[in-house]
Design an enzyme around this catalytic site. Structure first.
Site, PDB file in Angstrom:
ATOM      1  N   ASP A  12      53.672  60.583  69.740  1.00 12.87           N
ATOM      2  CA  ASP A  12      53.607  59.927  68.249  1.00 12.87           C
ATOM      3  C   ASP A  12      53.486  58.597  68.120  1.00 12.87           C
ATOM      4  OD1 ASP A  12      53.715  61.225  65.335  1.00 12.87           O
ATOM      5  OD2 ASP A  12      55.328  61.201  65.672  1.00 12.87           O
ATOM      6  N   GLY A  14      50.965  56.495  68.267  1.00  6.82           N
ATOM      7  CA  GLY A  14      49.259  56.353  67.888  1.00  6.82           C
ATOM      8  C   GLY A  14      48.022  56.135  69.020  1.00  6.82           C
ATOM      9  N   GLU A  87      46.076  61.849  76.884  1.00  5.39           N
ATOM     10  CA  GLU A  87      46.311  62.597  77.308  1.00  5.39           C
ATOM     11  C   GLU A  87      46.728  62.278  79.711  1.00  5.39           C
ATOM     12  OE1 GLU A  87      48.311  63.725  75.900  1.00  5.39           O
ATOM     13  OE2 GLU A  87      47.769  64.502  73.782  1.00  5.39           O
ATOM     14  N   VAL A 171      54.571  70.685  79.770  1.00  5.15           N
ATOM     15  CA  VAL A 171      54.593  72.145  78.258  1.00  5.15           C
ATOM     16  C   VAL A 171      54.146  71.195  77.143  1.00  5.15           C
ATOM     17  CG1 VAL A 171      56.383  73.431  77.250  1.00  5.15           C
ATOM     18  CG2 VAL A 171      56.864  73.005  79.893  1.00  5.15           C
ATOM     19  N   VAL A 172      52.194  71.379  77.263  1.00  2.00           N
ATOM     20  CA  VAL A 172      52.111  70.697  76.113  1.00  2.00           C
ATOM     21  C   VAL A 172      52.741  71.186  74.211  1.00  2.00           C
ATOM     22  CG1 VAL A 172      49.587  70.968  74.627  1.00  2.00           C
ATOM     23  CG2 VAL A 172      49.516  71.337  76.559  1.00  2.00           C
TER      24      VAL A 172
HETATM   25  N1  ADP Z   1      50.910  61.714  57.318  1.00  2.00           N
HETATM   26  C1  ADP Z   1      50.749  60.451  57.990  1.00  2.00           C
HETATM   27  N2  ADP Z   1      50.594  59.582  57.219  1.00  2.00           N
HETATM   28  C2  ADP Z   1      50.635  58.221  58.124  1.00  2.00           C
HETATM   29  N3  ADP Z   1      50.843  58.159  60.044  1.00  2.00           N
HETATM   30  C3  ADP Z   1      51.087  59.701  59.746  1.00  2.00           C
HETATM   31  C4  ADP Z   1      50.984  60.406  59.080  1.00  2.00           C
HETATM   32  N4  ADP Z   1      51.245  61.727  60.142  1.00  2.00           N
HETATM   33  C5  ADP Z   1      50.836  60.723  61.332  1.00  2.00           C
HETATM   34  N5  ADP Z   1      50.839  59.759  61.205  1.00  2.00           N
HETATM   35  C6  ADP Z   1      50.761  58.424  62.282  1.00  2.00           C
HETATM   36  O1  ADP Z   1      50.744  58.822  63.689  1.00  2.00           O
HETATM   37  C7  ADP Z   1      50.878  58.077  64.329  1.00  2.00           C
HETATM   38  C8  ADP Z   1      50.770  59.838  65.566  1.00  2.00           C
HETATM   39  O2  ADP Z   1      49.574  59.278  66.040  1.00  2.00           O
HETATM   40  P1  ADP Z   1      48.558  59.854  67.036  1.00  2.00           P
HETATM   41  O3  ADP Z   1      47.632  59.077  66.910  1.00  2.00           O
HETATM   42  O4  ADP Z   1      48.631  61.572  66.798  1.00  2.00           O
HETATM   43  O5  ADP Z   1      49.702  59.638  68.224  1.00  2.00           O
HETATM   44  P2  ADP Z   1      50.186  60.019  69.476  1.00  2.00           P
HETATM   45  O6  ADP Z   1      48.495  60.144  70.408  1.00  2.00           O
HETATM   46  O7  ADP Z   1      50.731  58.377  70.720  1.00  2.00           O
HETATM   47  O8  ADP Z   1      51.148  61.155  69.968  1.00  2.00           O
HETATM   48  C9  ADP Z   1      52.110  58.371  63.803  1.00  2.00           C
HETATM   49  O9  ADP Z   1      53.346  57.371  64.236  1.00  2.00           O
HETATM   50  C10 ADP Z   1      52.639  57.980  62.093  1.00  2.00           C
HETATM   51  O10 ADP Z   1      52.086  56.084  62.902  1.00  2.00           O
HETATM   52  C1  LIG Z   2      57.269  64.447  77.019  1.00  2.00           C
HETATM   53  C2  LIG Z   2      56.673  65.618  77.628  1.00  2.00           C
HETATM   54  C3  LIG Z   2      55.562  65.302  76.816  1.00  2.00           C
HETATM   55  N1  LIG Z   2      54.623  66.738  77.628  1.00  2.00           N
HETATM   56  C4  LIG Z   2      53.480  67.001  76.934  1.00  2.00           C
HETATM   57  C5  LIG Z   2      53.179  67.428  75.132  1.00  2.00           C
HETATM   58  C6  LIG Z   2      52.364  66.683  74.509  1.00  2.00           C
HETATM   59  O1  LIG Z   2      51.496  67.974  74.530  1.00  2.00           O
HETATM   60  C7  LIG Z   2      51.966  65.849  75.529  1.00  2.00           C
HETATM   61  C8  LIG Z   2      52.088  64.205  74.659  1.00  2.00           C
HETATM   62  O2  LIG Z   2      50.746  64.163  74.057  1.00  2.00           O
HETATM   63  P1  LIG Z   2      51.362  62.690  72.713  1.00  2.00           P
HETATM   64  O3  LIG Z   2      49.971  63.065  71.718  1.00  2.00           O
HETATM   65  O4  LIG Z   2      51.298  61.622  73.715  1.00  2.00           O
HETATM   66  O5  LIG Z   2      52.103  63.376  71.713  1.00  2.00           O
HETATM   67  O6  LIG Z   2      52.824  65.841  76.635  1.00  2.00           O
HETATM   68  C9  LIG Z   2      54.320  67.737  78.579  1.00  2.00           C
HETATM   69  O7  LIG Z   2      53.826  68.003  79.233  1.00  2.00           O
HETATM   70  N2  LIG Z   2      55.840  67.157  79.210  1.00  2.00           N
HETATM   71  C10 LIG Z   2      56.747  66.008  79.297  1.00  2.00           C
HETATM   72  O8  LIG Z   2      57.707  65.564  79.735  1.00  2.00           O
END
Ligand code: ADP
Ligand SMILES: Cc1cn([C@H]2C[C@H](O)[C@@H](COP(=O)(O)O)O2)c(=O)[nH]c1=O
Length: 219
Positions: A12, A14, A87, A171-172
């Site tokens: 989460d 970005g 990923e 675990v997705v």
């Molecule tokens: N409703 C929203 N408004 C603005 N920014 C958001 C919102 N929802 C999520 N985000 C931004 O998106 C980020 C998550 O982006 P994402 O690319 O899905 O993350 P990651 O791939 O690292 O898990 C959050 O940290 C936040 O900054």
């Molecule tokens: C910590 C952790 C995460 N995962 C999985 C959970 C999500 O499906 C992805 C991470 O996705 P994101 O775009 O970075 O939010 O990884 C997992 O399988 N095992 C773990 O320990």
């Protein structure tokens, strides 16, 4: 010089958004990308961000050879000016080696995105190999925050809001899940070590965090 770059951070923060931005900026200039992913929450063959953007991608199965795929695509006359792998923590070390070979032998830039550590704060094998091989490791600068306000550096898996430390590495899932579901929460190291999630902190389950700030530290 082509390079292998590993963009990493907690869940989460970005990463997928940045992957989609890199893809957008390059394709807007007429470049052709090859996008790989594995186990995206949006489903097979998708690269998705929580901001709502999504694009098609090639799903990397366990036995998929990334290098051979590129060779096959190029030999059929298609282009691949850069590679994006989201990923990337879910790729095997062998698949990360194949990405490095794409950079070195085919001279194509590879941008990999992933979390470094799992819910037990252990490196994923694919992320470990990326740290070992990448020309650059970039930690994303948009801070995900722990419930206490500190920078989140660790990923916790939760069930019913409580942090768990047993279970399969993969675990997705997602953050902000309903209370009774398996979910994830990003925490600072201090609260990851203490297994103090937002829910347990709210419930006042851990007294050290509600003591005045000048109290002696409790581990
Ligand atoms: N409703 C929203 N408004 C603005 N920014 C958001 C919102 N929802 C999520 N985000 C931004 O998106 C980020 C998550 O982006 P994402 O690319 O899905 O993350 P990651 O791939 O690292 O898990 C959050 O940290 C936040 O900054
Ligand atoms: C910590 C952790 C995460 N995962 C999985 C959970 C999500 O499906 C992805 C991470 O996705 P994101 O775009 O970075 O939010 O990884 C997992 O399988 N095992 C773990 O320990």
């Amino acid at each position: 010089m082509s390079e292998l770059v590993f963009f990493c951070g907690t869940m989460d923060c970005g990463k997928s958004t940045l992957a989609l931005q890199i893809e957008h900026n390059r394709s807007a200039r007429g470049l052709q990308g090859m996008i790989f992913t594995r186990n995206d929450r949006a489903g097979e063959g998708k690269l998705s961000s929580r901001l709502g953007l999504v694009t098609d991608a090639v799903e990397v199965a366990a036995d998929f050879d990334v290098y051979a795929h590129l060779i096959s695509v190029l030999s059929q006359g298609s282009r691949a000016d850069y590679v994006i792998a989201d990923e990337a923590q879910f790729l095997s070390p062998e698949q990360i080696d194949q990405l490095a070979r794409v950079v070195d032998d085919l001279r194509i830039d590879v941008y990999a995105f992933g979390i470094t550590t799992d819910f037990r704060s252990k490196l994923f094998p694919g992320s470990q190999r990326l740290v070992e091989l990448a020309d650059r490791v970039e930690v994303l600068q948009v801070e995900a925050l722990c419930w206490c306000g500190a920078r989140a550096t660790h990923n916790a898996r939760t069930i019913g809001g409580r942090m768990v430390v047993e279970g399969a590495q993969v675990v997705v899932g997602d953050v902000n899940q309903a209370a009774d579901e398996v979910g994830y929460e990003v925490l600072c190291r201090r609260h990851h070590r203490r297994r103090a999630t937002a829910a347990t902190a709210r419930a006042g389950a851990l007294s050290p965090d509600v003591l005045p700030v000048d109290s002696p530290a409790v581990n």
